[in-house]
Structures are given as structure tokens and as C-alpha cells.
Write a protein that holds these residues in place. Structure first.
Motif, PDB file in Angstrom:
ATOM      1  N   THR A 126       0.840  -1.206   0.000  1.00 43.59           N
ATOM      2  CA  THR A 126       0.000   0.000   0.000  1.00 43.59           C
ATOM      3  C   THR A 126       0.867   1.245   0.000  1.00 43.59           C
ATOM      4  O   THR A 126       0.604   2.200  -0.727  1.00 43.59           O
ATOM      5  N   ASN A 127       1.883   1.202   0.833  1.00 44.65           N
ATOM      6  CA  ASN A 127       2.784   2.333   0.923  1.00 44.65           C
ATOM      7  C   ASN A 127       3.449   2.611  -0.430  1.00 44.65           C
ATOM      8  O   ASN A 127       3.560   3.750  -0.867  1.00 44.65           O
ATOM      9  N   PHE A 128       3.837   1.530  -1.080  1.00 48.18           N
ATOM     10  CA  PHE A 128       4.461   1.620  -2.402  1.00 48.18           C
ATOM     11  C   PHE A 128       3.525   2.340  -3.371  1.00 48.18           C
ATOM     12  O   PHE A 128       3.926   3.278  -4.070  1.00 48.18           O
ATOM     13  N   LEU A 129       2.247   1.941  -3.370  1.00 52.88           N
ATOM     14  CA  LEU A 129       1.277   2.552  -4.278  1.00 52.88           C
ATOM     15  C   LEU A 129       0.998   4.008  -3.890  1.00 52.88           C
ATOM     16  O   LEU A 129       0.904   4.879  -4.761  1.00 52.88           O
ATOM     17  N   LEU A 130       0.902   4.265  -2.580  1.00 59.96           N
ATOM     18  CA  LEU A 130       0.610   5.633  -2.137  1.00 59.96           C
ATOM     19  C   LEU A 130       1.735   6.597  -2.519  1.00 59.96           C
ATOM     20  O   LEU A 130       1.477   7.737  -2.879  1.00 59.96           O
ATOM     21  N   TRP A 131       2.971   6.121  -2.470  1.00 61.10           N
ATOM     22  CA  TRP A 131       4.078   6.995  -2.870  1.00 61.10           C
ATOM     23  C   TRP A 131       3.996   7.347  -4.341  1.00 61.10           C
ATOM     24  O   TRP A 131       4.336   8.460  -4.747  1.00 61.10           O
ATOM     25  N   ILE A 132       3.536   6.401  -5.153  1.00 55.79           N
ATOM     26  CA  ILE A 132       3.355   6.698  -6.579  1.00 55.79           C
ATOM     27  C   ILE A 132       2.289   7.784  -6.736  1.00 55.79           C
ATOM     28  O   ILE A 132       2.456   8.723  -7.521  1.00 55.79           O
ATOM     29  N   VAL A 133       1.199   7.675  -5.931  1.00 51.31           N
ATOM     30  CA  VAL A 133       0.147   8.692  -5.971  1.00 51.31           C
ATOM     31  C   VAL A 133       0.706  10.064  -5.598  1.00 51.31           C
ATOM     32  O   VAL A 133       0.428  11.069  -6.261  1.00 51.31           O
ATOM     33  N   VAL A 134       1.539  10.094  -4.537  1.00 56.57           N
ATOM     34  CA  VAL A 134       2.121  11.369  -4.108  1.00 56.57           C
ATOM     35  C   VAL A 134       2.903  12.014  -5.251  1.00 56.57           C
ATOM     36  O   VAL A 134       2.712  13.186  -5.585  1.00 56.57           O
ATOM     37  N   GLU A 135       3.767  11.212  -5.890  1.00 50.92           N
ATOM     38  CA  GLU A 135       4.590  11.759  -6.982  1.00 50.92           C
ATOM     39  C   GLU A 135       3.730  12.205  -8.156  1.00 50.92           C
ATOM     40  O   GLU A 135       3.996  13.230  -8.777  1.00 50.92           O
TER      41      GLU A 135
ATOM     42  N   PHE B 241       0.030  10.156   3.626  1.00 48.89           N
ATOM     43  CA  PHE B 241      -1.189  10.952   3.790  1.00 48.89           C
ATOM     44  C   PHE B 241      -0.846  12.423   3.947  1.00 48.89           C
ATOM     45  O   PHE B 241      -1.508  13.300   3.396  1.00 48.89           O
ATOM     46  N   ILE B 242       0.215  12.675   4.717  1.00 47.65           N
ATOM     47  CA  ILE B 242       0.621  14.063   4.933  1.00 47.65           C
ATOM     48  C   ILE B 242       1.051  14.700   3.604  1.00 47.65           C
ATOM     49  O   ILE B 242       0.682  15.827   3.296  1.00 47.65           O
ATOM     50  N   PHE B 243       1.788  13.940   2.794  1.00 49.59           N
ATOM     51  CA  PHE B 243       2.247  14.489   1.506  1.00 49.59           C
ATOM     52  C   PHE B 243       1.092  14.708   0.537  1.00 49.59           C
ATOM     53  O   PHE B 243       1.085  15.681  -0.218  1.00 49.59           O
ATOM     54  N   ILE B 244       0.112  13.801   0.550  1.00 49.35           N
ATOM     55  CA  ILE B 244      -1.038  13.970  -0.345  1.00 49.35           C
ATOM     56  C   ILE B 244      -1.834  15.203   0.072  1.00 49.35           C
ATOM     57  O   ILE B 244      -2.195  16.042  -0.757  1.00 49.35           O
ATOM     58  N   GLN B 245      -2.067  15.334   1.370  1.00 50.50           N
ATOM     59  CA  GLN B 245      -2.761  16.511   1.890  1.00 50.50           C
ATOM     60  C   GLN B 245      -1.994  17.773   1.508  1.00 50.50           C
ATOM     61  O   GLN B 245      -2.574  18.766   1.077  1.00 50.50           O
ATOM     62  N   PHE B 246      -0.667  17.700   1.634  1.00 49.64           N
ATOM     63  CA  PHE B 246       0.161  18.871   1.365  1.00 49.64           C
ATOM     64  C   PHE B 246       0.095  19.282  -0.108  1.00 49.64           C
ATOM     65  O   PHE B 246       0.117  20.474  -0.432  1.00 49.64           O
TER      66      PHE B 246
ATOM     67  N   LEU C  79      -3.946  33.883  12.661  1.00 42.56           N
ATOM     68  CA  LEU C  79      -5.035  32.904  12.507  1.00 42.56           C
ATOM     69  C   LEU C  79      -4.626  31.801  11.533  1.00 42.56           C
ATOM     70  O   LEU C  79      -4.918  30.627  11.756  1.00 42.56           O
ATOM     71  N   ALA C  80      -3.932  32.200  10.455  1.00 40.86           N
ATOM     72  CA  ALA C  80      -3.463  31.212   9.483  1.00 40.86           C
ATOM     73  C   ALA C  80      -2.522  30.213  10.154  1.00 40.86           C
ATOM     74  O   ALA C  80      -2.583  29.013   9.893  1.00 40.86           O
ATOM     75  N   GLY C  81      -1.669  30.721  11.039  1.00 34.53           N
ATOM     76  CA  GLY C  81      -0.739  29.852  11.758  1.00 34.53           C
ATOM     77  C   GLY C  81      -1.476  28.828  12.595  1.00 34.53           C
ATOM     78  O   GLY C  81      -1.142  27.635  12.597  1.00 34.53           O
ATOM     79  N   LEU C  82      -2.527  29.289  13.312  1.00 35.70           N
ATOM     80  CA  LEU C  82      -3.315  28.365  14.138  1.00 35.70           C
ATOM     81  C   LEU C  82      -3.981  27.302  13.270  1.00 35.70           C
ATOM     82  O   LEU C  82      -3.956  26.111  13.584  1.00 35.70           O
ATOM     83  N   LEU C  83      -4.571  27.756  12.156  1.00 40.54           N
ATOM     84  CA  LEU C  83      -5.259  26.831  11.257  1.00 40.54           C
ATOM     85  C   LEU C  83      -4.281  25.799  10.705  1.00 40.54           C
ATOM     86  O   LEU C  83      -4.553  24.591  10.673  1.00 40.54           O
ATOM     87  N   GLN C  84      -3.096  26.289  10.299  1.00 45.47           N
ATOM     88  CA  GLN C  84      -2.056  25.412   9.775  1.00 45.47           C
ATOM     89  C   GLN C  84      -1.670  24.358  10.816  1.00 45.47           C
ATOM     90  O   GLN C  84      -1.526  23.180  10.517  1.00 45.47           O
ATOM     91  N   PHE C  85      -1.542  24.815  12.053  1.00 43.35           N
ATOM     92  CA  PHE C  85      -1.172  23.895  13.121  1.00 43.35           C
ATOM     93  C   PHE C  85      -2.243  22.817  13.317  1.00 43.35           C
ATOM     94  O   PHE C  85      -1.927  21.630  13.431  1.00 43.35           O
ATOM     95  N   PHE C  86      -3.520  23.236  13.351  1.00 46.09           N
ATOM     96  CA  PHE C  86      -4.582  22.254  13.590  1.00 46.09           C
ATOM     97  C   PHE C  86      -4.668  21.245  12.450  1.00 46.09           C
ATOM     98  O   PHE C  86      -4.905  20.056  12.677  1.00 46.09           O
ATOM     99  N   ILE C  87      -4.472  21.696  11.206  1.00 44.36           N
ATOM    100  CA  ILE C  87      -4.485  20.764  10.072  1.00 44.36           C
ATOM    101  C   ILE C  87      -3.374  19.727  10.240  1.00 44.36           C
ATOM    102  O   ILE C  87      -3.595  18.524  10.128  1.00 44.36           O
ATOM    103  N   ALA C  88      -2.170  20.225  10.549  1.00 45.21           N
ATOM    104  CA  ALA C  88      -1.035  19.310  10.712  1.00 45.21           C
ATOM    105  C   ALA C  88      -1.266  18.361  11.877  1.00 45.21           C
ATOM    106  O   ALA C  88      -0.958  17.168  11.804  1.00 45.21           O
TER     107      ALA C  88
ATOM    108  N   TYR D 242      -0.899  22.873  -1.220  1.00 46.95           N
ATOM    109  CA  TYR D 242       0.058  23.682  -1.975  1.00 46.95           C
ATOM    110  C   TYR D 242      -0.626  24.465  -3.090  1.00 46.95           C
ATOM    111  O   TYR D 242      -0.301  25.608  -3.363  1.00 46.95           O
ATOM    112  N   ILE D 243      -1.603  23.823  -3.726  1.00 46.19           N
ATOM    113  CA  ILE D 243      -2.279  24.502  -4.838  1.00 46.19           C
ATOM    114  C   ILE D 243      -3.448  25.325  -4.323  1.00 46.19           C
ATOM    115  O   ILE D 243      -3.654  26.465  -4.741  1.00 46.19           O
ATOM    116  N   ALA D 244      -4.234  24.786  -3.353  1.00 45.34           N
ATOM    117  CA  ALA D 244      -5.475  25.437  -2.945  1.00 45.34           C
ATOM    118  C   ALA D 244      -5.242  26.585  -1.972  1.00 45.34           C
ATOM    119  O   ALA D 244      -6.117  27.427  -1.783  1.00 45.34           O
TER     120      ALA D 244
END
Lengths: 273, 268
Positions: free
Chosen positions: A33-42, B180-185, B155-164, B189-191
Motif C-alpha cells: 500500500t505504501n508503495f502505491l501511495l508513494w506513486i500517488v504522491v509523486e 497521507f501528509i504528503f497527499i494533503q500537502f 489565525l493562518a498559523g493556528l489553522l495550519q497547526f490544527f491541520i497538521a 500547496y495549490i489550494a
């Protein structure tokens, strides 16, 4: 004691590399899963770069002489070189400072193989090959939208220039990583290098003549690594000298990184002392 | 209260160790920024007739990115989310469950002290960079605008902290939160307007983004600074930003409570 029947280097190293590959595959498949998720991230980050360019082109026709699909191809080239680099080297180079900090470097130095070979090629990032393939897909798509079919010579030139770009990325980051022999905590320097990747996807014509352009053309040739391969495919190379320049700088970077590596090893006194 | 001041103090001492690292990181971040600014400059240079792109003049566009860099230095989470996830995974939070110290307040203090040090260090290269671009840098129109900008940054700092914080709490349920953190990020990054001002997006997309908390992390404070949002629309923006902060706080408390119920300390 000398080992019996030592294999010649040209057979020993490919065999060794094959077993490093096997290890990497086994390691990656433990966390599917981790392998696939990293591909999604990239993929997301690649999509983000393309989205940025498409938003910019919603407001303009051309940037420094580059049209929309030419820039898409440029972003593709930048991502392609970066992902191939990630596939073979990135993880390995980020781990060098850890090897030194934990003392594992001493163990590597004792093994009867070239240490630089071992620490550079230890792990393979399989997901990055998939990301490199998506980048190649974007390049092909952009070429079709442009209605261009590169000749055999152009494709060969493209491959050669991507290889030169790969050598540049590898050598420079290896060079930065060897700073760890002096400061140990070089993680920040290695990650800082990641920032440099970002300017590779900007069309070269956007950089006005000046210090910034000179530094990032001749010293840290980030402006060249994606722009030159892209121009080869597009047939917009301004002079054949650009090819020689990129190849020459790639060779120079490699030599410098090797000299720095040898100097670092001479300076290195082991983890415990 | 006293104990949290102590935490702030410890946080400052701990992060001071990384000052060279911070300086390097802040300076390295200016390289891709320079690339982006050159890109925009050539977009404007290629513009025939009109001096505006997406409703921004060149000076506004460059100022936008420079102020984004400033707000980002003040508010971006650095190691906080990784550390929280590691605390949960390694069982370090057990001690907080036993002691009369609130983990959220504790982390907020560490985040605040980390940001204070980072901003101070980063200000050196960033200020030099802005000075080199002073002809393209718009100052806030008056002191009140500057004050409002600082409030929205807070306020942005607080919001950023709570999201993280909420993202890191996923560690109660999954082994590795980094993806998950990278996908959220990536979405953030765009929004949030980090990559480009969101109001140059197609209208419907810009509108859709307004319904997420992200624009209130960067785009809103920067718009206040540039005076692109004023009057009733600005006060409305502040109200929405404050509402997101409260919602973030509520969610952080809720997820923590649920997580702790699931939590079985390693070796415990």
C-alpha cells in the motif's frame, strides 16, 4: 587470504547489482500500500507542475518563445530526468549522512567492493520507474499535440542528454552528500538540493543574462538538464554546442565529485574515533 | 500557564540548535522562488497591450509571491507533524496521558517557538532578497492594513497547526502517516495559493476552492496585505477564517479523544 577464483570485475559487479535489485524488490513488496501511495504522491506533484503551467498559459500565448505544449514537454523532461535519478540514486544519496552517523560506513569500507559503487547503488526505488514512465507518456503526448515526430538521431540525442542530466544530478548530489564527512549532519544540504530541481522546468529563455543564469548554467547546470533534452526533441536547439556543453559539464561534475570523495575518505577517521 | 511558558522556553532552546540548518533551508527556498519570478516576468514581458495578467500587475504578482514567502516562514509546519506521529507510534504520549499537561497545548507551544526561531533566522536571507527586488515590492497601504495582515497571519498559523495536528493523529490508525501528509500537502500547496494566486484560476474553480480551509492559510492573509480584499468582504473573510480555526480546534480535540480510546501504548 585471497578468495579462490575471484570473478573479474566486469562479471562481479553486474552480479552484485542484480542481487541489490532483488533485495530492493523484496523490500518494496513488503509494504504494498505504501508503495502505491508513494506513486500517488509523486503523480500529484507532477500534476501540480502541469497545472501551474496550464494556469499560466490560460493568460498568455508564449513564455520566452515557448508555446504551451513545448512547455508541457519541458516539464515532462524535467520530471523524467528527476524520476530516473530518484529510481537509481536518490534514496542512496540521502542515506550517506546516516551511514556516517551510525558507523555503517566503516562496515561498507571494509567490504571487498568499490565503496562508492555500493553506497550509490544499494537501493532501487521501483515506484520512480512508474513515475518516469508517466513523464515519458506526457512527453509523447505533448509531441503528438505539436504534431512533431522526432527523428531517430533526435531520439538518440535526447537519450544521451537525459543521461548527461542524470550524471549531473547524481554527481552534484553525491558531492553535497560527501560534505557529511565533515559535518555529519548534512541531511539539510541534501534536501536543499531538492529545491534545485524546481528551476529545471522553467524555460531557459526566461532567465535574463546575469549572475543567476551563469551560476545555474555553468556551476550547477539546472537550467540545462531539462531544457537541452527538450530542445533536442523539439528541434529548437540553438547550436550543437549546447549538446557538448551539457555533456562536458556532466563529465566535469563527475570528476569533481570523485576527487571530493577521495579527499573525504582520506579525511575520514571512522565513526568511533 | 507557567508550565507552558516553560515548554515554550524549551522549544526555543531546542530549535536554536538548528539555526544554521534553518538559514540554509530559507536561502535554498529562494532559488525555486527566483525561477518562478523570472517565469512570471517573461509572461508579463510577452504581454502586448495589457499590463495585467489575471487581474494582477507585475508588481502585485511579484509582491504576492514575496508575501507568501513571509507568511509561509511564519506559519509552515516543519517537523511538528512527524514528531507527533512518532510520539504516538513510539508510545511517548503515554507520559502526557499521565501528567497534568495537555498534549495539544504542549505541541502548540513547541510549534510557536519553532516558528518564532525559524522566522527570525529566515528573515535575514528573505529580507535581503526582498530588498534586491524592492522596485517590485508593494508596501501595505497603511498601518491598519499591516495590523490586519498580522492578525490574519496569526489565525493562518493556528489553522495550519490544527491541520497538521489532525493529519498527524492519523498515526493512531495507520502505521505510516507520511504519504497521507504528503497527499494533503499537495492539495494544500495549490489550494492555499502557494503555487499561484487562486483568483487567476478559472472562476468556477476559484469559487470551489473558497469552500475549503486552504485559501485562509496563505491567499487570504496575502490578499489583505496587498489590499486586494477590503471592506465587508474582508470582514467576512476574517469571520470565515476564525470559523475554520475553531472548527480545526474542535476536530483536533475530537480526533484526539477518539484516538486515545484506540491507543494501546507500545509495551503497555
Amino acid at each position: 587470504m585471497t578468495p579462490r577464483n575471484p570473478l573479474p570485475a566486469w562479471r562481479r559487479y553486474p552480479l552484485l547489482y542484480a542481487s541489490l535489485w532483488r533485495n530492493s524488490v523484496v523490500r518494496e513488496m513488503q509494504f504494498k500500500t505504501n508503495f502505491l501511495l508513494w506513486i500517488v504522491v509523486e503523480l500529484l506533484w507532477f500534476g501540480l507542475q502541469l497545472a501551474f503551467m496550464s494556469v499560466v498559459y490560460a493568460h498568455t500565448e508564449s513564455i520566452a518563445g515557448w508555446t504551451r505544449w513545448q512547455v508541457v514537454l519541458l516539464v515532462g523532461c524535467s520530471h523524467f530526468v528527476q524520476q530516473v535519478f530518484t529510481a537509481f540514486f536518490f534514496t542512496n544519496l540521502t542515506e550517506i549522512s546516516e551511514h556516517i552517523r551510525t558507523g555503517r560506513m566503516d562496515f561498507f569500507l571494509l567490504l571487498p567492493v568499490n565503496t562508492r559503487f555500493l553506497i550509490s547503488f544499494r537501493k532501487v526505488d521501483l515506484g520512480a520507474f512508474i513515475n518516469a514512465a508517466t513523464a515519458a507518456g506526457v512527453i509523447v503526448f505533448a509531441l503528438r499535440r505539436l504534431g512533431q515526430v522526432p527523428s531517430f538521431a533526435e531520439s538518440l540525442g535526447f537519450a544521451a542528454m537525459c543521461f548527461a542530466g542524470l550524471v549531473i544530478h547524481y554527481s552534484l548530489m553525491f558531492l553535497f552528500a560527501t560534505v557529511a564527512f565533515w559535518t555529519v549532519r548534512a541531511q539539510g544540504i541534501v534536501w536543499g538540493y531538492y529545491n534545485l530541481f524546481n528551476i529545471a522546468r522553467v524555460p531557459d529563455g526566461a532567465f535574463p543574462p546575469g549572475m543567476f543564469r551563469r551560476v545555474f548554467t555553468y556551476v550547477l547546470p539546472m537550467i540545462l538538464v531539462a531544457n537541452v533534452p527538450a530542445r533536442v526533441l523539439l528541434g529548437t536547439l540553438r547550436s550543437p554546442w549546447e549538446l557538448l556543453l551539457l555533456a562536458g559539464i556532466a563529465g566535469a561534475c563527475f570528476v569533481v565529485s570523485e576527487l571530493a570523495w577521495r579527499l573525504s575518505l582520506r579525511h575520514y577517521a571512522g565513526a568511533s574515533s | 500557564m507557567g508550565k507552558y511558558l516553560h515548554v515554550l522556553n524549551i522549544g526555543i532552546q531546542n530549535t536554536l540548535v538548528y539555526r544554521t540548518n534553518f538559514l540554509f533551508r530559507a536561502a535554498a527556498g529562494l532559488i525555486p522562488l527566483t525561477g518562478t519570478l523570472y517565469l512570471w516576468k517573461s509572461v508579463y514581458a510577452g504581454q502586448s497591450g495589457s499590463e495585467m495578467v489575471g487581474g494582477y500587475t507585475l508588481i502585485q504578482m511579484i509582491s504576492y509571491y514575496l508575501v507568501v514567502t513571509l507568511v509561509d516562514a511564519c506559519t509552515a509546519v516543519a517537523e511538528d507533524d512527524w514528531q507527533i506521529a512518532a510520539d504516538i507510534k513510539d508510545g511517548n504520549i503515554s507520559q502526557f496521558l499521565l501528567k497534568p499537561i495537555d498534549y495539544l497545548a504542549y505541541r502548540l507551544c513547541l510549534y510557536a517557538s519553532g516558528r518564532a526561531i525559524y522566522t527570525t533566522v529566515a528573515l535575514v536571507p528573505v529580507a535581503l532578497f526582498i530588498f534586491s527586488l524592492r522596485n517590485y515590492f508593494a508596501m501595505p497601504s497603511d498601518a491598519a492594513t499591516l495590523g490586519l495582515f498580522l492578525v490574519s497571519t496569526l489565525l493562518a498559523g493556528l489553522l495550519q497547526f490544527f491541520i497538521a495536528y489532525v493529519m498527524a493523529l492519523l498515526a493512531f490508525w495507520v502505521l505510516d502517516v507520511s504519504t497521507f501528509i504528503f497527499i494533503q500537502f499537495a492539495f494544500e500547496y495549490i489550494a492555499s495559493g502557494h503555487l499561484f494566486p487562486i483568483d487567476i484560476l478559472p472562476r468556477w474553480l476559484a469559487l470551489a476552492v473558497q469552500f475549503t480551509p486552504y485559501p485562509y492559510l496563505l491567499h487570504f492573509p496575502v490578499s489583505v496585505y496587498l489590499g486586494r480584499i477590503t471592506g465587508p468582504r474582508m470582514w467576512q473573510g476574517f469571520a470565515v477564517q476564525a470559523a475554520w480555526v475553531l472548527l480545526g480546534y474542535g476536530l483536533a480535540r475530537f480526533v484526539w479523544a477518539r484516538g486515545v480510546r484506540r491507543y494501546s501504548a507500545v509495551g503497555g
